[in-house]
Design an enzyme around this catalytic site. Structure first.
Site, mmCIF file in Angstrom:
data_model
loop_
_atom_site.group_PDB
_atom_site.id
_atom_site.type_symbol
_atom_site.label_atom_id
_atom_site.label_comp_id
_atom_site.label_asym_id
_atom_site.label_seq_id
_atom_site.Cartn_x
_atom_site.Cartn_y
_atom_site.Cartn_z
ATOM 1 N N LYS A 169 0.845 -1.193 0.000
ATOM 2 C CA LYS A 169 0.000 0.000 0.000
ATOM 3 C C LYS A 169 0.881 1.244 0.000
ATOM 4 C CE LYS A 169 -1.845 2.429 3.402
ATOM 5 N NZ LYS A 169 -1.891 3.818 2.848
ATOM 6 N N GLU A 172 -1.322 7.548 0.816
ATOM 7 C CA GLU A 172 -2.473 8.091 0.103
ATOM 8 C C GLU A 172 -2.079 9.256 -0.800
ATOM 9 O OE1 GLU A 172 -4.060 7.598 4.388
ATOM 10 O OE2 GLU A 172 -2.158 7.241 3.353
ATOM 11 N N GLY A 222 7.532 4.747 8.270
ATOM 12 C CA GLY A 222 6.744 5.930 8.569
ATOM 13 C C GLY A 222 7.006 6.424 9.975
ATOM 14 N N THR A 226 2.638 5.853 14.435
ATOM 15 C CA THR A 226 1.911 4.906 13.586
ATOM 16 C C THR A 226 2.525 3.519 13.693
ATOM 17 O OG1 THR A 226 1.383 6.690 12.047
ATOM 18 C CG2 THR A 226 1.106 4.446 11.245
ATOM 19 N N GLY A 227 3.855 3.455 13.748
ATOM 20 C CA GLY A 227 4.529 2.183 13.901
ATOM 21 C C GLY A 227 4.126 1.450 15.168
ATOM 22 N N GLU A 244 10.583 0.682 10.118
ATOM 23 C CA GLU A 244 11.592 1.725 9.936
ATOM 24 C C GLU A 244 10.885 3.035 10.229
ATOM 25 O OE1 GLU A 244 13.352 4.701 8.970
ATOM 26 O OE2 GLU A 244 13.122 4.196 6.856
ATOM 27 N N CYS A 278 13.550 10.695 7.241
ATOM 28 C CA CYS A 278 13.565 10.150 8.599
ATOM 29 C C CYS A 278 14.940 10.247 9.233
ATOM 30 C CB CYS A 278 13.072 8.706 8.598
ATOM 31 S SG CYS A 278 13.976 7.640 7.454
ATOM 32 N N GLU A 379 10.084 14.869 16.059
ATOM 33 C CA GLU A 379 10.408 14.876 14.634
ATOM 34 C C GLU A 379 9.491 15.855 13.902
ATOM 35 O OE1 GLU A 379 11.530 11.554 11.334
ATOM 36 O OE2 GLU A 379 9.615 11.289 12.361
#
Length: 487
Positions: A169, A172, A222, A226-227, A244, A278, A379
């Protein structure tokens, strides 16, 4: 989308506009996937692995498919570079590097998958013991928007090389180059269900890819928050996770460093790819005695960076990905000023010279920051640099390791011994001495602490997609006699 060897629309009959961040214009409309679409893709990948023979596919055949992808992608290099620049905003010169990296990744893993990857052991008891590596199975892959093509290929190539099937995926915001890549995948002739593309939101499609019990592994690049959610979702079915994640990486400059080199890389470390990296060197740790000479030159050079649309060959820094993300970056800048940080340059949205419709932020530098400030700890993922100062080697190391992240870091010094001492004490997975950012497909990519789990690229990235199986063979076929035979 591409599911089970066919191009399909989303089952919800919804679409999404794709925006050029340099001018806010719609450059494409794509179908919007649903949880049901993700389930269909996963089921196709499961069938292709378990029943259709991909699990027993030969390494040489997989290598040939990867090499065909590489050849076609290389022949369309400029098309893919332009597409990533239109969709992501980055300068064309950076997109060209990305496509070249992607081509090399396919070729690297095509070569690697045919090489030996088993072990035999000399053991007692007249036995032959061995270890073989087998594909982990069905893999979900979720891609960020900052490197739309190359972040996808560095997951797709090793997974195919290992003999896995996959569902991928894209973000978006940036699906276009991956859709084009799947045109190539379709052209080279993979069996149905082996490689699948599903579009859609992370909250729906991404969640299904992480939760579905038919998936053996989920690989995500990401943000750290979210990870963490993906890791929790994957825990329900104890699937393997490769993460990652984010970074707040230190770039340490000692007073004995080559001055011009250190200034140049301090700029490159944070302002390449608009700071949407990142591993960006977003914290400049500067030896205090060097401050009065270094900072004015750094600020002057930052103010000279050519900001504009990525399609302009003169552009050195492009727009941020969306208006929403631009506003997030600007809010960090305002928060830093409120917390007492000193703004040395930048700090505002650029609207002059036809940039008013895009999402451009000036190269921004802060000084007089303290370790607890949000601008130091969190970040930002934009062109925002903070400068911290130190007096001793020990203080530099303490500051460098003083966040929850551990992705990358660099040391600039002419003292080789000192460079090695400091690098060894950095809690980071990707490090440099007297340079910043160069990375290679042959070497592992990943971080310590909350910057992730596992590694991508190189042999390490290949092994992420392999299970380890122990096999013991009895060379003296006779009863063990462990239990006595009676009656």
């Amino acid at each position: 989308m591409y599911i089970d060897g066919k191009w399909v629309l989303g089952s919800g009959n919804q679409t999404r506009k794709v925006i050029n961040p340099a001018n806010g214009q719609v450059i494409g409309i794509v179908t919007e996937g649903t949880r049901e679409d993700a389930k269909r893709a996963i089921q196709a990948a499961r069938r292709a692995f378990d029943k259709d023979g991909w699990q027993e596919s030969k390494a040489r055949d997989r290598a040939e498919l990867l090499l065909k992808i590489a050849d076609i992608l290389e022949s369309r290099q400029e098309e893919f570079a332009c597409l990533d620049t239109l969709n992501n905003g980055k300068p064309l010169r950076e997109s060209r590097y990305d496509v070249s990296d992607a081509v090399n990744q396919f070729r690297y893993y095509a070569g690697l998958c045919t090489k030996p990857h088993g072990v035999t052991y000399d053991v007692p008891d007249n036995m032959q013991a061995m270890v073989v590596r087998e594909p982990i199975g069905v893999v979900s892959q979720i891609i960020p928007w900052n490197y739309p093509l190359v972040m996808a290929t560095q997951k797709i190539a090793p997974a195919i090389a290992a003999g896995c099937t996959l569902v991928i995926k894209p973000a978006e915001q940036t699906p276009l180059s991956l859709i084009r890549l799947f045109e190539i995948i379709d052209e080279v002739g993979f069996p149905p269900g082996v490689v699948n593309l599903v579009l859609g939101e992370g909250e729906t499609v991404g969640a299904e890819l992480a939760e579905n019990p038919l998936v053996d592994m989920v690989a995500f690049t990401g943000g750290t928050d979210t990870g963490i959610r993906i890791m929790k979702a994957a825990a329900e079915t104890v699937k393997k996770v490769g993460l990652e994640l984010g970074g707040k990486s230190p770039n340490i400059v000692f007073a004995d460093a080559d001055f011009e080199t250190a200034v140049d890389y301090a700029l490159y470390a944070i302002f390449a790819n608009q700071g949407e990296v990142c591993s960006a060197g977003s914290r400049l740790l500067l030896e205090e005695i060097l401050y009065d000479r270094f900072v004015p030159e750094l600020v002057k050079r930052a103010q000279q960076i050519q900001v504009g649309p990525g399609t302009d060959e003169e552009t050195e820094m492009g727009p941020l990905i969306t208006e929403e993300h631009m506003n997030r970056v600007l809010s960090y800048i305002e928060e830093a000023k409120k917390e007492g940080a000193e703004l040395l340059c930048g700090g505002r949205r650029l609207t002059e010279n036809g940039l008013d419709k895009g999402f451009f932020v000036e190269p921004t530098i802060f000084a007089k920051v303290t370790p607890e400030m949000r601008i130091v700890q969190e970040e930002v993922f934009g062109p925002v640099l903070v400068i911290q100062t130190f007096r001793t080697e020990e203080e530099a190391i303490e500051l460098a390791n003083g966040t929850r992240y551990g992705l990358a870091g660099a040391v600039f010094t002419s003292d080789v011994a000192k460079a090695h001492r400091v690098i060894r004490k950095l809690r980071a997975g990707i490090t440099w001495i007297n340079t910043y950012h160069p990375t290679y497909n042959e070497a592992p990519w990943g971080g310590y602490k909350q910057s992730g789990i596992g590694r991508e690229l190189g042999t390490y990235g290949f092994e992420e997609y392999l299970e380890i199986k122990q096999i013991n063979i009895n060379l003296n076929v006779e009863p063990s006699g462990w239990f006595k035979k009676r009656g």
